[in-house]
Enzyme design. Structure first.
Site, short mmCIF file in Angstrom:
data_model
loop_
_atom_site.label_atom_id
_atom_site.label_comp_id
_atom_site.label_asym_id
_atom_site.label_seq_id
_atom_site.Cartn_x
_atom_site.Cartn_y
_atom_site.Cartn_z
N TYR A 159 -8.19 8.79 10.95
CA TYR A 159 -7.64 9.08 12.28
C TYR A 159 -8.37 10.19 13.00
CZ TYR A 159 -3.88 6.02 10.78
OH TYR A 159 -3.18 4.93 10.35
N ILE A 213 -7.57 1.28 10.89
CA ILE A 213 -8.62 2.30 10.86
C ILE A 213 -9.89 1.74 10.20
CG2 ILE A 213 -7.02 4.25 10.88
CD1 ILE A 213 -7.36 4.47 7.85
N PHE A 226 2.67 9.88 3.08
CA PHE A 226 3.06 9.71 4.48
C PHE A 226 3.47 8.28 4.81
CE2 PHE A 226 -1.61 9.55 4.23
CZ PHE A 226 -1.86 8.28 4.73
N TYR A 248 0.83 -1.20 0.00
CA TYR A 248 0.00 0.00 0.00
C TYR A 248 0.87 1.25 0.00
CZ TYR A 248 1.34 0.65 4.88
OH TYR A 248 2.06 0.85 6.03
#
Length: 245
Positions: free
Chosen positions: A216, A190, A172, A162
């Site tokens: 998040y 998540i 990120f 991913y």
């Protein structure tokens, strides 16, 4: 507080000017003018006095730095007294935590309102594009490769490749860059991942557009994912592993 202080100064100035322009009158016979006693300065006489005031300073500074502009001082004082007196509190511990979470989430939403608006605008536009599907939760996805294998359940472990980016394109995280796929329990990530990867088959590659509430949320994650961030992930489901413990 500043406005109240300014109003008080203005009122004092008016009264002073009035006193200077009007002739003074003597008090009626038998009557004397009473003056209000001056407020006594608070003295810190004992170690407990000093510590008590210090606790208040620490609490106040912490709350103010978190964005609170005021608080109900009477209820704050009552709560402290109830705890030390052993009185039954007005709220359960769970309700108290929810109340704290709610007020700080409101403050955070106010602070990061532009990020929330940016995400909502992006998702509203994105869902109209060809190939984009939206689930009941608001998760959006695009099938890049449908795959042909089995589909995982929330209790399964999965191995995936991913990469994740913010709406501005900042990457990120990426297992591709680490040259090492990730393996984890699908119920340990998540909500957007837990829901989205269950839609995939082994060998599939999807692109997910995840609203902040499925990512998040108000907290963000570390230095790279700010609060209320809408996230974009490209996910490749390599295999379904053993059932997560």
């Amino acid at each position: 507080m500043k406005k109240i202080f300014l109003v008080a100064l203005a009122s004092a100035a008016v009264l002073n000017a009035t006193a200077q322009t009007k002739p003074k009158t003597a008090p009626a016979k038998g009557k004397t003018t009473a003056s209000k006693p001056a407020a006594k300065p608070v003295a810190l006489k004992t170690k407990l006095d000093s510590a008590s005031y210090a606790f208040g300073l620490a609490m106040g500074n912490n709350l103010k730095s978190s964005g609170l502009e005021t608080i109900n001082y009477e209820l704050l004082s009552k709560a402290l007294k109830d705890v030390f007196a052993g009185t039954t509190p007005l709220m359960t511990e769970h309700a108290s935590q929810n109340a704290i979470n709610n007020i700080f989430e409101d403050l955070s939403k106010k602070k990061f309102g532009s990020a929330i608006k940016e995400g909502e605008t992006f998702l509203a536009q994105n869902k109209t594009k060809p190939g984009i599907k939206t689930t009941a939760s608001g998760l959006q996805y695009e099938v890049l490769n449908p795959g042909t294998g089995a589909q995982p359940k929330a209790t399964d472990q999965v191995t995936v490749h991913y990469k994740g980016t913010l709406l501005n394109g900042f990457e990120f995280d990426s297992s591709y860059k680490r040259e090492q796929p990730a393996t984890f329990g699908l119920n340990q990530v998540i909500p957007g991942w837990t829901e989205g990867v269950q839609l995939m088959k082994e060998g599939a590659k999807y692109k997910f557009f995840i609203p902040y509430r499925l990512a998040y949320g108000a907290r963000g994650m570390g230095n790279d994912i700010p609060p209320f961030s809408t996230l974009i992930f490209e996910v490749e489901l390599i295999k379904i592993g053993e059932k997560a413990q």
